[in-house]
Design a protein around this motif. Structure first.
Motif, PDB file in Angstrom:
ATOM      1  N   GLY A 445      -6.322   0.502  -4.062  1.00 46.48           N
ATOM      2  CA  GLY A 445      -5.105   0.127  -4.761  1.00 46.48           C
ATOM      3  C   GLY A 445      -5.088  -1.360  -5.107  1.00 46.48           C
ATOM      4  O   GLY A 445      -4.672  -1.750  -6.205  1.00 46.48           O
ATOM      5  N   ARG A 446      -5.556  -2.196  -4.164  1.00 47.10           N
ATOM      6  CA  ARG A 446      -5.580  -3.640  -4.420  1.00 47.10           C
ATOM      7  C   ARG A 446      -6.524  -3.985  -5.571  1.00 47.10           C
ATOM      8  O   ARG A 446      -6.253  -4.900  -6.348  1.00 47.10           O
ATOM      9  CB  ARG A 446      -6.019  -4.386  -3.150  1.00 47.10           C
ATOM     10  N   ARG A 447      -7.615  -3.235  -5.675  1.00 38.17           N
ATOM     11  CA  ARG A 447      -8.585  -3.528  -6.746  1.00 38.17           C
ATOM     12  C   ARG A 447      -7.990  -3.257  -8.124  1.00 38.17           C
ATOM     13  O   ARG A 447      -8.499  -3.757  -9.134  1.00 38.17           O
ATOM     14  CB  ARG A 447      -9.845  -2.681  -6.558  1.00 38.17           C
ATOM     15  N   LEU A 448      -6.945  -2.451  -8.170  1.00 36.61           N
ATOM     16  CA  LEU A 448      -6.344  -2.116  -9.458  1.00 36.61           C
ATOM     17  C   LEU A 448      -5.333  -3.153  -9.924  1.00 36.61           C
ATOM     18  O   LEU A 448      -4.810  -3.058 -11.029  1.00 36.61           O
ATOM     19  CB  LEU A 448      -5.665  -0.738  -9.371  1.00 36.61           C
ATOM     20  N   GLY A 449      -5.055  -4.128  -9.072  1.00 34.86           N
ATOM     21  CA  GLY A 449      -4.181  -5.211  -9.504  1.00 34.86           C
ATOM     22  C   GLY A 449      -2.738  -5.031  -9.085  1.00 34.86           C
ATOM     23  O   GLY A 449      -2.336  -4.028  -8.483  1.00 34.86           O
ATOM     24  N   GLN A 450      -1.950  -6.021  -9.406  1.00 33.77           N
ATOM     25  CA  GLN A 450      -0.553  -6.055  -8.993  1.00 33.77           C
ATOM     26  C   GLN A 450       0.228  -4.897  -9.623  1.00 33.77           C
ATOM     27  O   GLN A 450       0.033  -4.557 -10.777  1.00 33.77           O
ATOM     28  CB  GLN A 450       0.071  -7.395  -9.410  1.00 33.77           C
ATOM     29  N   GLY A 451       1.088  -4.300  -8.828  1.00 32.86           N
ATOM     30  CA  GLY A 451       1.934  -3.209  -9.314  1.00 32.86           C
ATOM     31  C   GLY A 451       1.315  -1.836  -9.186  1.00 32.86           C
ATOM     32  O   GLY A 451       1.984  -0.832  -9.437  1.00 32.86           O
ATOM     33  N   LEU A 461      -1.164  23.011   1.665  1.00 34.80           N
ATOM     34  CA  LEU A 461      -2.408  23.751   1.470  1.00 34.80           C
ATOM     35  C   LEU A 461      -3.644  22.920   1.793  1.00 34.80           C
ATOM     36  O   LEU A 461      -4.582  23.408   2.416  1.00 34.80           O
ATOM     37  CB  LEU A 461      -2.494  24.273   0.036  1.00 34.80           C
ATOM     38  N   SER A 462      -3.664  21.658   1.364  1.00 38.89           N
ATOM     39  CA  SER A 462      -4.903  20.881   1.474  1.00 38.89           C
ATOM     40  C   SER A 462      -4.842  19.755   2.492  1.00 38.89           C
ATOM     41  O   SER A 462      -5.806  19.010   2.639  1.00 38.89           O
ATOM     42  CB  SER A 462      -5.268  20.292   0.102  1.00 38.89           C
ATOM     43  N   GLY A 463      -3.741  19.619   3.222  1.00 37.22           N
ATOM     44  CA  GLY A 463      -3.607  18.529   4.176  1.00 37.22           C
ATOM     45  C   GLY A 463      -2.894  17.347   3.563  1.00 37.22           C
ATOM     46  O   GLY A 463      -1.842  16.928   4.030  1.00 37.22           O
ATOM     47  N   HIS A 464      -3.453  16.785   2.502  1.00 38.52           N
ATOM     48  CA  HIS A 464      -2.824  15.702   1.748  1.00 38.52           C
ATOM     49  C   HIS A 464      -3.118  15.900   0.263  1.00 38.52           C
ATOM     50  O   HIS A 464      -4.027  16.637  -0.109  1.00 38.52           O
ATOM     51  CB  HIS A 464      -3.361  14.326   2.181  1.00 38.52           C
ATOM     52  N   ARG A 465      -2.350  15.237  -0.559  1.00 36.54           N
ATOM     53  CA  ARG A 465      -2.668  15.119  -1.974  1.00 36.54           C
ATOM     54  C   ARG A 465      -2.420  13.665  -2.364  1.00 36.54           C
ATOM     55  O   ARG A 465      -1.586  12.972  -1.761  1.00 36.54           O
ATOM     56  CB  ARG A 465      -1.812  16.059  -2.839  1.00 36.54           C
ATOM     57  N   LEU A 466      -3.166  13.207  -3.348  1.00 31.05           N
ATOM     58  CA  LEU A 466      -3.086  11.807  -3.734  1.00 31.05           C
ATOM     59  C   LEU A 466      -2.152  11.621  -4.920  1.00 31.05           C
ATOM     60  O   LEU A 466      -2.105  12.449  -5.827  1.00 31.05           O
ATOM     61  CB  LEU A 466      -4.479  11.287  -4.091  1.00 31.05           C
ATOM     62  N   ALA A 467      -1.418  10.539  -4.874  1.00 35.42           N
ATOM     63  CA  ALA A 467      -0.537  10.177  -5.983  1.00 35.42           C
ATOM     64  C   ALA A 467      -0.706   8.689  -6.258  1.00 35.42           C
ATOM     65  O   ALA A 467      -0.820   7.884  -5.327  1.00 35.42           O
ATOM     66  CB  ALA A 467       0.915  10.502  -5.650  1.00 35.42           C
ATOM     67  N   GLY A 468      -0.761   8.331  -7.534  1.00 35.30           N
ATOM     68  CA  GLY A 468      -0.937   6.935  -7.903  1.00 35.30           C
ATOM     69  C   GLY A 468       0.045   6.506  -8.971  1.00 35.30           C
ATOM     70  O   GLY A 468       0.571   7.336  -9.724  1.00 35.30           O
ATOM     71  N   ARG A 469       0.292   5.210  -9.018  1.00 33.01           N
ATOM     72  CA  ARG A 469       1.186   4.666 -10.050  1.00 33.01           C
ATOM     73  C   ARG A 469       0.650   3.295 -10.456  1.00 33.01           C
ATOM     74  O   ARG A 469       0.254   2.490  -9.615  1.00 33.01           O
ATOM     75  CB  ARG A 469       2.602   4.524  -9.499  1.00 33.01           C
ATOM     76  N   ALA A 470       0.586   3.070 -11.748  1.00 32.19           N
ATOM     77  CA  ALA A 470       0.131   1.784 -12.259  1.00 32.19           C
ATOM     78  C   ALA A 470       0.863   1.489 -13.555  1.00 32.19           C
ATOM     79  O   ALA A 470       1.478   2.382 -14.160  1.00 32.19           O
ATOM     80  CB  ALA A 470      -1.381   1.795 -12.490  1.00 32.19           C
ATOM     81  N   HIS A 471       0.817   0.231 -13.985  1.00 28.42           N
ATOM     82  CA  HIS A 471       1.456  -0.126 -15.249  1.00 28.42           C
ATOM     83  C   HIS A 471       0.839   0.647 -16.405  1.00 28.42           C
ATOM     84  O   HIS A 471       1.532   1.018 -17.365  1.00 28.42           O
ATOM     85  CB  HIS A 471       1.332  -1.638 -15.499  1.00 28.42           C
ATOM     86  N   ASP A 472      -0.467   0.892 -16.319  1.00 29.39           N
ATOM     87  CA  ASP A 472      -1.185   1.643 -17.355  1.00 29.39           C
ATOM     88  C   ASP A 472      -2.099   2.645 -16.641  1.00 29.39           C
ATOM     89  O   ASP A 472      -3.184   2.279 -16.166  1.00 29.39           O
ATOM     90  CB  ASP A 472      -2.003   0.689 -18.233  1.00 29.39           C
TER      91      ASP A 472
END
Length: 500
Positions: A445-451, A461-472
């Motif tokens: 996440g840090r490598r993707l920059g601020q925000g 079903l799978s234990g976890h799922r990933l969710a992400g948010r970025a400006h673009d």
């Protein structure tokens, strides 16, 4: 050592069946293989499979791969995977199992960790050019000397294994069939980070025995495996169970319910091995009623803490065996009773099957002083998980630990005496069969920059799922691809309006 006195290997088990029934069907491809790899599905008898295994083994030998060297395999759940594993063993090689989700970053790390001399993949798998991934990873791994693949349109410099099968060679070398030798290397993530886990043939066979005996897989069974084979549990549940039963192994590349149902009906499969959430969903849809030949179902729990709260099994003609998987550390199994509820599992020695006194020991379950679940037994690779030596003024060496701490929180139920697995390892995230450290998410996440935010959310079903948010989000996906990260990370930043 005399070969006749050596303990069995996976290839030795195969050759025993070959000698008894060379014309019996050994392997069957997924019906939808054309979509997955661009190649038509095949079925092979034991005799034809033996010829293919010998041809591939000859190719590996002629490529200059020394005995006991490591060959990495990243293939889908098709017969090429099984043939390659057995061919590598026939050539005296050790197989490193690479999950299909791995991309360049993980591939390079694992190749360097194992000093692999070769890598085997397919041209394309589900539309992804795994041949290009392998070539790029090989360029960064100094130990790699040979890159080969199945399928068409292979990049320049990659040897075609289809050509090796079409023009077989008689090249061979004498290999002592000793089950105590290394057979596979799989990869785990624990609180201490990424680790390679080597296992002997006997360890893999022990895993297969625990699964097949507890679930009562019959001899000459027709086994449908819809579980990814790129792990200790996956290899034990497919290849080892098949070889121990001496029947037919049918493969399904996860997951298409209609295709699976048609293939099981065509082959009259009596045993199904698949992720546990999938088989329970099939039970809800009354799929077992449409499969009159089905008698045994093995549900593979990558999140074993969820077994106790799972719904009851309702199919009357087929029994369900819960397989508790603890990363690459090991597994144990428990077949459900007539009420369909998960069976109680007690600490201590477990035979195979559990209910028969004096049966062969498949393992031992214990609660560690940390309140976590520990495993002992023939399938457990203790050395791979050995803790670092403690700092001490004493010159006396510490006694070795004879069990593996799975890091899963566990306790004993006071009323029943049964083991209850309560939580996954702290700091380790799991999305299906893919495990990684929570700290890695923060770093990416840090490598993707601020925000930018990348997080793991609980998933039934799978234990976890990933969710992400970025400006673009589109640029975030491109950045993650450039970092060589796998599709789970990339697709976490898909636009919410995008289906999938």
């Amino acid at each position: 050592m005399n070969q006749s006195n050596a303990s069995p290997t996976l290839d030795a088990l195969f050759q025993r069946i070959l000698a008894r029934k060379p014309d019996a069907t050994a392997l069957a491809d997924p019906r939808n293989k054309l979509r997955v790899t661009g190649q038509p599905p095949r079925r092979l008898t034991y005799e034809l499979a033996d010829r293919a295994i010998s041809a591939l083994a000859a190719h590996f030998i002629e490529a200059g791969l020394p005995t006991h060297s490591v060959i990495a395999v990243q293939l889908p759940n098709t017969i090429e995977f099984v043939l390659t594993v057995l061919a590598a063993h026939r050539a005296g090689l050790v197989v490193a199992l690479f999950p299909l989700l791995w991309r360049q970053a993980e591939l390079v790390a694992a190749l360097n960790r194992t000093s692999a001399r070769a890598i085997v993949t397919a041209s394309k798998i589900d539309g992804v050019s795994h041949a290009d991934l392998a070539m790029n990873a090989a360029a960064e791994a100094f130990s790699i000397r040979h890159v080969c693949g199945f399928g068409s349109d292979l990049p320049e410099g990659m040897a075609s294994l289809d050509q090796a099968l079409a023009k077989p060679s008689n090249t061979a070398r004498s290999i002592i069939q000793d089950g105590r030798k290394a057979a596979i290397i799989s990869f785990d993530v624990t609180a201490d980070g990424f680790r390679a886990v080597p296992r002997t043939h006997l360890s893999v066979i022990a895993g297969g025995l625990a699964l097949s005996l507890e679930s009562d897989v019959p001899q000459s069974a027709t086994v449908m495996s819809a579980f990814a084979p790129s792990s200790f549990a996956g290899l034990s549940a497919s290849v080892a169970v098949w070889l121990l039963s001496g029947g037919t192994l049918a493969l399904h590349h996860p997951f298409d319910g209609d295709t699976l149902e048609r293939q099981m009906a065509e082959l009259a499969c009596d045993t199904l091995i698949a992720p546990a959430p999938v088989v329970l969903r099939l039970d809800e849809l009354d799929l077992a009623a449409r499969m009159p030949t089905l008698r045994n179902v093995i549900g593979m729990w990558r999140a074993p803490e969820q077994v106790v709260s799972s719904p009851r099994w309702t199919a009357q003609q087929a029994s369900l065996t819960d397989a508790y998987l603890f990363g690459e550390a090991g597994l144990f199994c428990a077949r459900r009773g007539d009420d369909g509820a998960p069976a109680e599992v007690k600490p201590g020695l477990h035979g195979a099957p559990r209910e028969l006194p004096g049966s062969s020991i498949s393992g031992e379950i214990l609660i560690t002083p940390r309140g976590t679940l520990g495993l002992r037994g023939p399938m457990v690779a203790v050395a791979a998980y050995a803790p670092p030596p403690p700092t001490s003024d004493s010159l006396m060496p510490q006694p070795p630990r004879d069990y593996v701490d799975t890091e899963y929180a566990a306790r004993i139920d006071r009323s029943t005496g049964a083991v209850s697995v309560t939580a996954p390892p702290s700091g380790v995230m799991a999305v299906g069969g893919y495990r990684f450290l929570a700290s890695d998410l923060q770093e990416w996440g840090r490598r993707l920059g601020q925000g930018a935010l990348l997080t793991a959310l609980p998933d039934r079903l799978s234990g976890h799922r990933l969710a992400g948010r970025a400006h673009d989000n589109a640029r975030a996906r491109e950045a993650l691809i450039e970092l060589g990260l796998n599709p789970l990370m990339v697709e976490a930043f898909r636009d919410r309006g995008t289906p999938g």
